[in-house]
Design a protein around this motif. Structure first.
Motif, PDB file in Angstrom:
ATOM      1  N   MET A  46       5.046  12.599  -7.737  1.00 25.07           N
ATOM      2  CA  MET A  46       5.102  11.400  -6.872  1.00 25.07           C
ATOM      3  C   MET A  46       4.334  11.680  -5.572  1.00 25.07           C
ATOM      4  N   VAL A  47       3.418  10.804  -5.247  1.00 27.05           N
ATOM      5  CA  VAL A  47       2.636  10.957  -4.027  1.00 27.05           C
ATOM      6  C   VAL A  47       3.433  10.371  -2.865  1.00 27.05           C
ATOM      7  N   LYS A  48       3.699  11.207  -1.856  1.00 26.71           N
ATOM      8  CA  LYS A  48       4.410  10.726  -0.671  1.00 26.71           C
ATOM      9  C   LYS A  48       3.382  10.437   0.416  1.00 26.71           C
ATOM     10  N   ILE A  49       3.351   9.185   0.848  1.00 26.26           N
ATOM     11  CA  ILE A  49       2.383   8.756   1.868  1.00 26.26           C
ATOM     12  C   ILE A  49       3.152   8.264   3.090  1.00 26.26           C
ATOM     13  N   SER A  50       2.691   8.694   4.277  1.00 26.91           N
ATOM     14  CA  SER A  50       3.325   8.185   5.494  1.00 26.91           C
ATOM     15  C   SER A  50       2.267   7.968   6.574  1.00 26.91           C
ATOM     16  N   GLY A  66       0.322   0.687 -13.812  1.00 25.94           N
ATOM     17  CA  GLY A  66       0.549  -0.579 -13.110  1.00 25.94           C
ATOM     18  C   GLY A  66       1.817  -0.575 -12.277  1.00 25.94           C
ATOM     19  N   LYS A  67       2.516   0.563 -12.271  1.00 21.62           N
ATOM     20  CA  LYS A  67       3.802   0.661 -11.572  1.00 21.62           C
ATOM     21  C   LYS A  67       3.607   0.684 -10.052  1.00 21.62           C
ATOM     22  N   LEU A  68       4.496  -0.019  -9.328  1.00 24.35           N
ATOM     23  CA  LEU A  68       4.491   0.049  -7.868  1.00 24.35           C
ATOM     24  C   LEU A  68       5.136   1.367  -7.444  1.00 24.35           C
ATOM     25  N   LEU A  69       4.368   2.223  -6.774  1.00 20.61           N
ATOM     26  CA  LEU A  69       4.878   3.536  -6.352  1.00 20.61           C
ATOM     27  C   LEU A  69       5.462   3.485  -4.947  1.00 20.61           C
ATOM     28  N   SER A  70       4.792   2.765  -4.041  1.00 24.37           N
ATOM     29  CA  SER A  70       5.232   2.737  -2.642  1.00 24.37           C
ATOM     30  C   SER A  70       4.970   1.380  -2.025  1.00 24.37           C
ATOM     31  N   LYS A  71       5.930   0.970  -1.198  1.00 20.97           N
ATOM     32  CA  LYS A  71       5.796  -0.247  -0.391  1.00 20.97           C
ATOM     33  C   LYS A  71       6.110   0.214   1.021  1.00 20.97           C
ATOM     34  N   LEU A  72       5.055   0.391   1.827  1.00 21.73           N
ATOM     35  CA  LEU A  72       5.203   1.101   3.101  1.00 21.73           C
ATOM     36  C   LEU A  72       5.211   0.142   4.283  1.00 21.73           C
ATOM     37  N   VAL A 113      -7.733  -2.825   3.582  1.00 17.28           N
ATOM     38  CA  VAL A 113      -7.354  -1.436   3.295  1.00 17.28           C
ATOM     39  C   VAL A 113      -8.600  -0.684   2.843  1.00 17.28           C
ATOM     40  N   ASP A 114      -8.620   0.630   3.083  1.00 15.91           N
ATOM     41  CA  ASP A 114      -9.702   1.458   2.554  1.00 15.91           C
ATOM     42  C   ASP A 114      -9.154   2.840   2.259  1.00 15.91           C
ATOM     43  N   SER A 115      -9.837   3.533   1.335  1.00 17.16           N
ATOM     44  CA  SER A 115      -9.392   4.845   0.884  1.00 17.16           C
ATOM     45  C   SER A 115     -10.430   5.899   1.252  1.00 17.16           C
ATOM     46  N   HIS A 116      -9.955   7.059   1.714  1.00 22.46           N
ATOM     47  CA  HIS A 116     -10.829   8.176   2.052  1.00 22.46           C
ATOM     48  C   HIS A 116     -11.595   8.619   0.801  1.00 22.46           C
ATOM     49  N   GLN A 176      -1.127  11.754   2.953  1.00 21.67           N
ATOM     50  CA  GLN A 176      -0.198  12.335   1.983  1.00 21.67           C
ATOM     51  C   GLN A 176       0.633  13.393   2.700  1.00 21.67           C
ATOM     52  N   SER A 177       1.958  13.270   2.572  1.00 26.04           N
ATOM     53  CA  SER A 177       2.846  14.253   3.207  1.00 26.04           C
ATOM     54  C   SER A 177       2.822  15.541   2.381  1.00 26.04           C
ATOM     55  N   GLU A 178       2.810  16.647   3.090  1.00 27.03           N
ATOM     56  CA  GLU A 178       2.808  17.944   2.372  1.00 27.03           C
ATOM     57  C   GLU A 178       4.165  18.205   1.759  1.00 27.03           C
TER      58      GLU A 178
END
Length: 319
Positions: free
Chosen positions: A1-5, A278-284, A294-297, A317-319
């Motif tokens: 699971m990718v943790k984004i903050s 297609g799953k929603l992973l995060s709603k931040l 939005v843009d991605s590195h 991405q949180s370590e």
């Protein structure tokens, strides 16, 4: 699971931020706002480097060249080319369109600029000349152009028959211009062959992007769905739902390795989906108003978002 903050908030604009994009290596980003300014930031420091302030209207779109030396921007009917180092305007494209310019795009070697407008036209401008006339006009759309992409890739053909010098594989560069429109269509123009292929739907498309492997379109549609569409067959491979998008021009894109789809939303939250399932992973949460862009590195899981709350957020991405 990718943790984004969210680790940084940039609050330099005094109006709604309409667009934010990384430069080609992701070290910097550029934003445009209804406050009529464009701002350049160092992403890792979260600091503003320069503010470009010549437009007379709110910024609609912007794009920087792959060598990061030049910037193109549109605001209402204004279309400008800037030198990033000096902050000066190099060129004002006079009478470029008869209506609001909605999108700009530049090709890889910075020889052609494309502009799309509410006048339903896409125009190509030769940047090697000072000609005031476009070199090409694409007039197939039936409604406002919402985005333009240039897809350039080298294709190798291995000759199994016929005459070939030392049986060397033959390569050619495929050059496509891809547009999306409120008319529900994605149009792919092969510049070399002079052909047009159209993906047709009736649902307005707020933006189209392309996966990093160049195999799929990612279309943000105003029925609150992001669609992953096969670039060759035009089959819809996946649909991503959960975010809100019925009114605003909101975009989506894949991350650096095509494992995630990110999207803005009208409910102020930043949405991250798994591309394959297609799953929603995060709603931040964080923004206090609509996420416009939005843009991605280009090489890691870091994202930037802009909002009508006048801020830009940098998500890591949180370590």
């Amino acid at each position: 699971m990718v943790k984004i903050s969210c680790n940084k908030v940039l609050s330099n604009h005094s109006g709604s931020v309409t667009v934010v994009k990384y430069n080609s290596d992701g070290g910097y980003c550029l934003s445009g706002s209804s406050d009529k300014s464009i701002k350049l930031y160092n992403v890792s420091k979260g600091s503003m480097i320069h503010s470009f302030e010549e437009h007379g209207y709110g910024i609609g779109d912007l794009v920087s060249t792959s060598d990061n030396k030049q910037l193109f921007s549109c605001a209402e009917k204004q279309l400008y080319q800037w030198d990033i180092a000096s902050g000066e305007i190099i060129r004002r494209f006079q009478n470029a369109h008869n209506d609001t310019i909605t999108s700009v795009c530049v090709n890889v070697d910075s020889t052609l600029l494309f502009s799309g407008s509410s006048d339903r036209l896409v125009k190509a401008w030769d940047l090697r000349t000072k000609s005031t006339n476009p070199v090409q006009i694409l007039d197939d759309a039936k409604d406002t152009i919402t985005s333009i992409i240039v897809n350039e890739q080298t294709i190798t053909h291995n000759h199994s028959h016929g005459h070939s010098y030392n049986n060397q594989p033959h390569t050619h560069t495929q050059k496509e211009v891809i547009t999306s429109s409120v008319d529900g269509c994605i149009r792919t123009y092969d510049v070399r062959m002079g052909t047009l292929v159209t993906y047709e739907d009736t649902i307005p498309i707020s933006s189209v992007s392309i996966t990093k492997d160049k195999k799929c379109f990612i279309a943000s549609c105003t029925d609150e769905t992001v669609r992953l569409i096969d670039i060759d067959s035009y089959d819809t491979l996946k649909e991503y739902k959960g975010h809100k998008n019925a009114v605003y021009k909101i975009n989506s894109c894949s991350n650096f390795d095509d494992s995630l789809i990110i999207s803005g939303s009208e409910d102020n939250d930043f949405y991250i989906y798994e591309l394959s399932s297609g799953k929603l992973l995060s709603k931040l949460s964080g923004h206090s108003n609509i996420i416009t862009h939005v843009d991605s590195h280009p090489s890691k899981n870091q994202f930037i978002t802009s909002s009508t709350d006048c801020t830009i957020r940098i998500w890591d991405q949180s370590e």
